[in-house]
Design an enzyme around this catalytic site. Structure first.
Site, short mmCIF file in Angstrom:
data_model
loop_
_atom_site.label_atom_id
_atom_site.label_comp_id
_atom_site.label_asym_id
_atom_site.label_seq_id
_atom_site.Cartn_x
_atom_site.Cartn_y
_atom_site.Cartn_z
N GLU A 28 25.02 -0.28 -22.71
CA GLU A 28 26.17 0.58 -23.02
C GLU A 28 25.89 1.41 -24.26
O GLU A 28 26.22 2.61 -24.32
CB GLU A 28 27.44 -0.24 -23.22
N CYS A 57 37.48 -7.89 -14.92
CA CYS A 57 38.35 -6.81 -15.38
C CYS A 57 38.32 -5.69 -14.34
O CYS A 57 37.54 -5.73 -13.38
CB CYS A 57 37.88 -6.28 -16.73
N CYS A 81 32.16 2.24 -16.15
CA CYS A 81 33.56 1.90 -16.39
C CYS A 81 34.28 3.10 -16.99
O CYS A 81 33.77 3.73 -17.92
CB CYS A 81 33.66 0.71 -17.35
N SER A 132 27.67 -9.13 -23.12
CA SER A 132 28.17 -8.96 -24.49
C SER A 132 29.54 -9.59 -24.67
O SER A 132 29.77 -10.35 -25.61
CB SER A 132 28.23 -7.46 -24.84
N ASN A 133 30.47 -9.29 -23.77
CA ASN A 133 31.83 -9.79 -23.97
C ASN A 133 31.90 -11.31 -23.84
O ASN A 133 32.69 -11.96 -24.53
CB ASN A 133 32.82 -9.09 -23.03
N SER A 186 32.80 -10.20 -16.63
CA SER A 186 31.91 -9.99 -15.48
C SER A 186 31.68 -11.27 -14.67
O SER A 186 30.84 -11.29 -13.78
CB SER A 186 30.57 -9.41 -15.94
#
Length: 314
Positions: free
Chosen positions: A126, A12, A96, A226-227, A269
């Site tokens: 985060e 991203c 980010c 996490s994602n 990532s």
């Protein structure tokens, strides 16, 4: 066995920016360059940067005086920023911008003594960074992960309450928690725009569209991403056997036995280079044609800090 590629997948804009910051710092300044926490949660990326001279640490006390430190894409608390300033470390911030947006929401609420509920996973960097944006002593900040956590909340003033969320969560699960927050605290306020990042949303939508078309799903990403974990969980929830792998060596041939279609996607990532390596491994196990699905086009771009855009160091 057909290989079906999700679209969009992989890097991203925030990850691209974070990696570019480390790369530019290594180009413009002499190694070593210190990075607080893994700049992004991907082992392949981190190992590549280590080979170029980046040193990854978990706490600032591990960074020697008079050195450069880069904050990871996940963001840091105000206490960490204060410590870096007090030690006069040279800081480049790879947080980010979408995480920074959440930080600013919390900071604004803190100044107004509005209590804040953060939806997120305990222990994730985060979350630690976002929790560390709250400075008010007269109100509080709370972390919830599930609707059940909401029921247990004991806030000081239900009429003066705001919620934010970790940017890399499951869209569906976050919606369930928000619904419960609004049920228990009818006056709670939220962000004008959903905190779940565009890339997280887009990659989950792509998996949602693809899951029913494949027999097994391979998610490329590290275990601490996490994602990436949310992509695997979503695919499983939709009824497709799914695996999260970090490298081609993690792929097991028996997962693909007697399958006709294997889906491949990647967390935000995970680099495309790694995806291609895993596609080659699938081919070695019998994969043939590769079909890339159409998906939402992404054109988001975040610039690196101005200090790293210069050609030479003065």
């Amino acid at each position: 066995m057909k290989i079906v590629l999700a679209n969009p997948r992989g890097f991203c804009a925030g990850v691209d920016r974070a990696i570019s910051i480390v790369e530019r710092a290594l180009e413009l300044y002499e190694a070593p360059i210190y990075v607080r926490h893994e700049v992004v949660h991907n082992r392949f990326v981190v190992e590549g940067l280590k080979q170029r001279g980046a040193i990854f640490v978990e706490e600032l006390h591990e960074v020697p005086d008079d050195n450069i430190v880069i904050f990871s894409a996940h963001g840091v608390s105000q206490a960490v920023r204060k410590e870096a300033k007090e030690r006069a470390l040279t800081v480049f911030d790879a947080t980010c911008p979408l995480v920074t947006k959440v930080h600013m929401e919390v900071a604004r609420a803190s100044k107004k003594n509005i209590e804040v509920v953060l939806i997120g996973h305990a222990g994730h960097p985060e979350v630690e960074g976002t929790m560390g944006q709250y400075a008010s002593d007269s109100a509080g900040m709370y972390l919830v992960e599930t609707p059940d956590d909401v029921i247990k909340l004991n806030v000081k003033d239900p009429s003066n309450l705001h919620y934010v969320s970790q940017t890399t969560l499951s869209v569906d699960e976050t919606a369930d928690v928000i619904d419960e927050l609004r049920r228990v605290f009818p006056e709670i306020q939220g962000p004008r725009k959903d905190d779940i990042c565009y890339a997280t949303q887009n990659r989950q939508d792509a998996v949602r569209d693809m899951a029913s078309q494949v027999d097994v799903m391979i998610v490329v990403g590290s275990k601490n991403s996490s994602n990436s974990n949310r992509l695997r969980e979503l695919s499983e929830k939709l009824g497709t056997t799914s695996y999260l792998i970090d490298c081609p060596e993690d792929l097991k041939e028996e997962w693909l036995t007697e399958q006709t279609k294997v889906g491949v996607t990647a967390g935000a990532s995970a680099p495309e280079e790694l995806v291609n390596q895993i596609i080659e491994q699938v081919k070695a196990f019998g994969g043939t044609a590769v079909e890339e699905l159409t998906g939402r086009e992404e054109n988001m771009f975040f610039e690196v800090p101005k200090e790293l855009q210069i050609k030479t160091v003065s």
